[in-house]
Design a protein around this motif. Structure first.
Motif, PDB file in Angstrom:
ATOM      1  N   SER A   1      14.852  12.383-102.331  1.00 19.36           N
ATOM      2  CA  SER A   1      16.184  12.094-101.793  1.00 19.36           C
ATOM      3  C   SER A   1      17.215  13.079-102.354  1.00 19.36           C
ATOM      4  O   SER A   1      18.079  13.577-101.613  1.00 19.36           O
ATOM      5  CB  SER A   1      16.603  10.664-102.126  1.00 19.36           C
ATOM      6  OG  SER A   1      16.547  10.420-103.524  1.00 19.36           O
TER       7      SER A   1
ATOM      8  N   LYS B   1       6.853   7.535-100.634  1.00 21.72           N
ATOM      9  CA  LYS B   1       5.626   6.764-100.805  1.00 21.72           C
ATOM     10  C   LYS B   1       4.479   7.261 -99.936  1.00 21.72           C
ATOM     11  O   LYS B   1       3.356   7.450-100.430  1.00 21.72           O
ATOM     12  CB  LYS B   1       5.901   5.283-100.513  1.00 21.72           C
ATOM     13  CG  LYS B   1       4.705   4.375-100.766  1.00 21.72           C
ATOM     14  CD  LYS B   1       5.082   2.917-100.533  1.00 21.72           C
ATOM     15  CE  LYS B   1       3.892   1.999-100.803  1.00 21.72           C
ATOM     16  NZ  LYS B   1       4.257   0.568-100.594  1.00 21.72           N
TER      17      LYS B   1
ATOM     18  N   GLY C   1       7.204   3.357-107.882  1.00 22.99           N
ATOM     19  CA  GLY C   1       8.569   3.742-107.542  1.00 22.99           C
ATOM     20  C   GLY C   1       8.530   5.103-106.871  1.00 22.99           C
ATOM     21  O   GLY C   1       7.783   5.993-107.305  1.00 22.99           O
TER      22      GLY C   1
ATOM     23  N   GLU D   1      12.058   7.970-101.856  1.00 25.14           N
ATOM     24  CA  GLU D   1      13.009   7.543-100.827  1.00 25.14           C
ATOM     25  C   GLU D   1      13.940   6.454-101.331  1.00 25.14           C
ATOM     26  O   GLU D   1      14.904   6.093-100.655  1.00 25.14           O
ATOM     27  CB  GLU D   1      12.281   7.063 -99.559  1.00 25.14           C
ATOM     28  CG  GLU D   1      11.463   5.806 -99.724  1.00 25.14           C
ATOM     29  CD  GLU D   1      10.005   6.116-100.008  1.00 25.14           C
ATOM     30  OE1 GLU D   1       9.138   5.517 -99.349  1.00 25.14           O
ATOM     31  OE2 GLU D   1       9.728   6.957-100.884  1.00 25.14           O
ATOM     32  N   GLU D   2      13.637   5.913-102.510  1.00 28.14           N
ATOM     33  CA  GLU D   2      14.472   4.874-103.101  1.00 28.14           C
ATOM     34  C   GLU D   2      15.569   5.554-103.908  1.00 28.14           C
ATOM     35  O   GLU D   2      15.298   6.213-104.900  1.00 28.14           O
ATOM     36  CB  GLU D   2      13.619   3.967-103.985  1.00 28.14           C
ATOM     37  CG  GLU D   2      12.500   3.309-103.192  1.00 28.14           C
ATOM     38  CD  GLU D   2      11.596   2.464-104.060  1.00 28.14           C
ATOM     39  OE1 GLU D   2      11.824   1.240-104.115  1.00 28.14           O
ATOM     40  OE2 GLU D   2      10.676   3.016-104.676  1.00 28.14           O
TER      41      GLU D   2
ATOM     42  N   TYR E   1      17.591   5.759-106.370  1.00 21.43           N
ATOM     43  CA  TYR E   1      17.932   5.298-107.710  1.00 21.43           C
ATOM     44  C   TYR E   1      17.692   6.450-108.685  1.00 21.43           C
ATOM     45  O   TYR E   1      16.813   7.281-108.447  1.00 21.43           O
ATOM     46  CB  TYR E   1      17.044   4.129-108.155  1.00 21.43           C
ATOM     47  CG  TYR E   1      17.088   2.893-107.312  1.00 21.43           C
ATOM     48  CD1 TYR E   1      18.209   2.067-107.318  1.00 21.43           C
ATOM     49  CD2 TYR E   1      15.994   2.515-106.539  1.00 21.43           C
ATOM     50  CE1 TYR E   1      18.237   0.906-106.555  1.00 21.43           C
ATOM     51  CE2 TYR E   1      16.011   1.360-105.780  1.00 21.43           C
ATOM     52  CZ  TYR E   1      17.140   0.560-105.792  1.00 21.43           C
ATOM     53  OH  TYR E   1      17.163  -0.586-105.035  1.00 21.43           O
TER      54      TYR E   1
ATOM     55  N   LEU F   1      14.592   3.384-111.336  1.00 24.34           N
ATOM     56  CA  LEU F   1      13.390   3.226-110.527  1.00 24.34           C
ATOM     57  C   LEU F   1      12.227   2.710-111.372  1.00 24.34           C
ATOM     58  O   LEU F   1      11.408   1.910-110.902  1.00 24.34           O
ATOM     59  CB  LEU F   1      13.024   4.569-109.888  1.00 24.34           C
ATOM     60  CG  LEU F   1      11.975   4.561-108.774  1.00 24.34           C
ATOM     61  CD1 LEU F   1      12.398   3.635-107.648  1.00 24.34           C
ATOM     62  CD2 LEU F   1      11.769   5.974-108.256  1.00 24.34           C
TER      63      LEU F   1
ATOM     64  N   VAL G   1      12.714  -0.882-111.588  1.00 23.06           N
ATOM     65  CA  VAL G   1      12.352  -1.489-110.306  1.00 23.06           C
ATOM     66  C   VAL G   1      10.839  -1.701-110.246  1.00 23.06           C
ATOM     67  O   VAL G   1      10.355  -2.757-109.822  1.00 23.06           O
ATOM     68  CB  VAL G   1      12.822  -0.605-109.131  1.00 23.06           C
ATOM     69  CG1 VAL G   1      12.217  -1.069-107.818  1.00 23.06           C
ATOM     70  CG2 VAL G   1      14.338  -0.612-109.034  1.00 23.06           C
TER      71      VAL G   1
END
Length: 235
Positions: free
Chosen positions: A44, A114, A136, A139-140, A142, A147, A150
């Protein structure tokens, strides 16, 4: 156990760059001139910087569109991974050895999205050792330290035990990985197989620094040392 993917377990840089070029052209209609360096960052972040340095003014839809395009582009090049990429030295034996430890859950903490992380490991037969549902991914949106937390939460929900600093170990190759582990309170085994030197990994605060993953007994000993007997279940 949380593994970084690129330059820790596998190296598929050539295919990754080509997939980025295809995704960039699909999203912008222009050829990719310069790809932002990875340096342990998530897809990202790389996407946003790549768009910026190529003169693209980003909107709200650029990131999801680019991620979708990157997944498609990478999947179309899947057959190239095994031919043009490589497993990092000792990686498969390391995953096997850790999988034999009692109570250990192995997953990934990676800047890669992922779907592409799964393809990277499948190309070399490494996916059987990893529970991708508790990892993790890039695309997340954080910071990597967040992450990591998470991923710990996902393990708690799926396996029913908490993963604190005493039983979470991150294995990665970059100083950014080390910093993420330090911030999140996890233990860190750094491998000098990427772009960070042994000295840089030590300076960043890694608990253990290995030259590579070829010394499986040393890796297992480090994991055993860093996780407490009371919390033998580790992620």
């Amino acid at each position: 156990m949380l593994w970084n993917v690129d330059l820790t377990l596998v190296d598929v840089a050539i295919v990754t760059r080509d997939a980025y070029a295809d995704a960039f052209r699909q999203v912008t209609g222009r050829p990719l001139v310069k790809l932002a360096p990875a340096m342990g960052r998530p897809d990202s972040e790389i996407i946003f910087e790549t768009l910026a340095i190529n003169g693209i003014v980003t909107g709200d839809d650029h990131l999801p569109r680019f991620i979708d395009a990157l997944a498609v582009a990478f999947a179309t090049k899947g057959r190239r991974l095994g031919k043009e990429g490589r497993v990092m030295p000792g990686a498969k034996d390391a995953l096997k050895a850790v999988a034999r430890l009692d109570g250990v859950v192995q997953s990934v903490l990676t800047g890669t999205i992922k779907s592409n992380a799964i393809l990277k490991l499948k190309a070399f037969g490494l996916e059987k050792f990893v529970d991708f549902e508790v990892g993790g991914y890039g695309e997340e949106v954080y910071p990597k330290a967040t992450l990591l937390q998470v991923a710990q939460g996902r393990v708690k929900r799926m396996y029913g035990f908490a993963c604190g600093g005493a039983n979470t170990v991150l294995i990665g190759d970059s100083a950014r990985d080390v910093q993420a582990a330090r911030i999140a309170g996890a233990s860190m085994i750094a491998v000098a197989s990427g772009r960070s030197t042994t000295a840089e990994l030590h300076e960043a605060g890694a608990d253990v620094v290995l030259e590579d993953l070829t010394d499986t007994p040393a890796l297992v000993a480090a994991i055993t040392h860093l996780t407490t007997p009371l919390n033998r279940k580790a992620v």
